[in-house]
Motif scaffolding. Structure first.
Motif, short mmCIF file in Angstrom:
data_model
loop_
_atom_site.label_atom_id
_atom_site.label_comp_id
_atom_site.label_asym_id
_atom_site.label_seq_id
_atom_site.Cartn_x
_atom_site.Cartn_y
_atom_site.Cartn_z
N GLY A 61 2.42 11.62 -8.09
CA GLY A 61 2.00 10.23 -8.20
C GLY A 61 1.41 9.93 -9.56
O GLY A 61 1.18 10.82 -10.37
N GLY A 80 -0.16 5.43 -7.75
CA GLY A 80 1.08 4.69 -7.63
C GLY A 80 2.25 5.65 -7.55
O GLY A 80 2.15 6.80 -7.99
N GLN A 81 3.33 5.19 -7.00
CA GLN A 81 4.54 6.00 -6.86
C GLN A 81 4.22 7.34 -6.21
O GLN A 81 4.75 8.38 -6.59
CB GLN A 81 5.23 6.21 -8.20
N ASP A 82 3.34 7.29 -5.22
CA ASP A 82 2.87 8.55 -4.65
C ASP A 82 3.92 9.16 -3.71
O ASP A 82 4.70 8.48 -3.08
CB ASP A 82 1.52 8.39 -3.95
N SER A 86 4.94 5.87 -0.93
CA SER A 86 5.60 4.82 -1.70
C SER A 86 6.99 4.58 -1.13
O SER A 86 7.75 5.51 -0.90
CB SER A 86 5.70 5.20 -3.18
N TRP A 123 0.19 1.61 0.42
CA TRP A 123 1.55 1.06 0.35
C TRP A 123 2.00 0.62 1.74
O TRP A 123 2.59 -0.44 1.91
CB TRP A 123 2.49 2.11 -0.23
N ARG A 128 0.79 -2.26 -3.31
CA ARG A 128 1.75 -1.62 -4.20
C ARG A 128 1.27 -0.27 -4.72
O ARG A 128 2.00 0.43 -5.42
CB ARG A 128 2.08 -2.52 -5.38
N VAL A 129 0.05 0.09 -4.41
CA VAL A 129 -0.51 1.40 -4.75
C VAL A 129 -1.38 1.84 -3.59
O VAL A 129 -1.75 1.04 -2.73
CB VAL A 129 -1.37 1.38 -6.04
N CYS A 130 -1.69 3.10 -3.57
CA CYS A 130 -2.69 3.60 -2.63
C CYS A 130 -3.99 3.70 -3.41
O CYS A 130 -4.04 4.29 -4.48
CB CYS A 130 -2.25 4.95 -2.06
#
Length: 137
Positions: A61, A80-82, A86, A123, A128-130
Motif C-alpha cells: 500500500g 491507499g491502494q492497500d 482496495s 475503502w 478512497r483510502v483506509c
C-alpha cells in the motif's frame, strides 16, 4: 483467502472475536515485519520514509502520515491502494482488522510502546483510502 478465513472464524466464534484474532495475527506479522525488514534505529522521519518505500515496493500500500500529535502521541495515517481491500465493493463496513494489528505491531516494534490502532475510514465503507487512528496505550 483472508476474507474466507475471517468468515469461518466469525461463524465459529462471532464477529468481534474473529476481528480480535485477525488483529492479533496482524500484530504478530507487523512485529516480525518491523524486526526483519526495517531499521528500527532510524529517527522518526527516516523510519517513516523507509516504511513508506518498503510498503510501496512490496505493493502492500501507499502509506501517508496525515497527522502526528506530539502532545499524546496519536498518529493518523492512511493507506491507499492497500493490498487488503482496495477495489472491494462498498458494503458500509470497516474490514481492515488485520491491518490494524499489522500497523500496531510495526509501531510497537519501533517505539517500544503498545499502540491501539483502529480504522476510521475504509475503502469498503465507501472511502478512497483506509485511514487509521493510532494511539499509544
Amino acid at each position: 483467502l483472508e476474507y474466507c478465513i475471517n468468515h469461518v472464524l466469525a461463524e465459529e466464534f462471532g464477529g468481534e472475536r474473529a476481528n480480535e484474532l485477525f488483529r492479533k495475527a496482524g500484530h504478530l506479522a507487523g512485529t516480525e515485519f518491523a524486526h526483519n525488514m526495517l531499521d528500527l534505529t532510524l529517527n522518526m522521519d527516516a523510519f517513516v520514509a523507509q516504511l513508506q518505500q518498503i510498503l510501496k515496493d512490496l505493493k502492500i500500500g501507499i502509506l501517508r502520515i496525515e497527522n502526528m500529535e506530539e502532545s499524546d502521541g496519536t498518529i493518523i495515517l492512511s493507506v491507499g491502494q492497500d493490498l487488503d481491500c482496495s477495489g472491494l465493493p462498498a458494503t458500509d463496513e470497516i474490514v481492515c482488522n488485520y491491518d490494524e494489528g499489522f500497523l500496531s505491531g510495526i509501531l510497537e516494534a519501533y517505539t517500544k510502546k503498545p499502540f491501539r490502532v483502529r480504522e476510521v475510514d475504509c475503502w469498503a465503507s465507501g472511502d478512497r483510502v483506509c485511514r487509521f487512528q493510532c494511539k499509544p496505550i
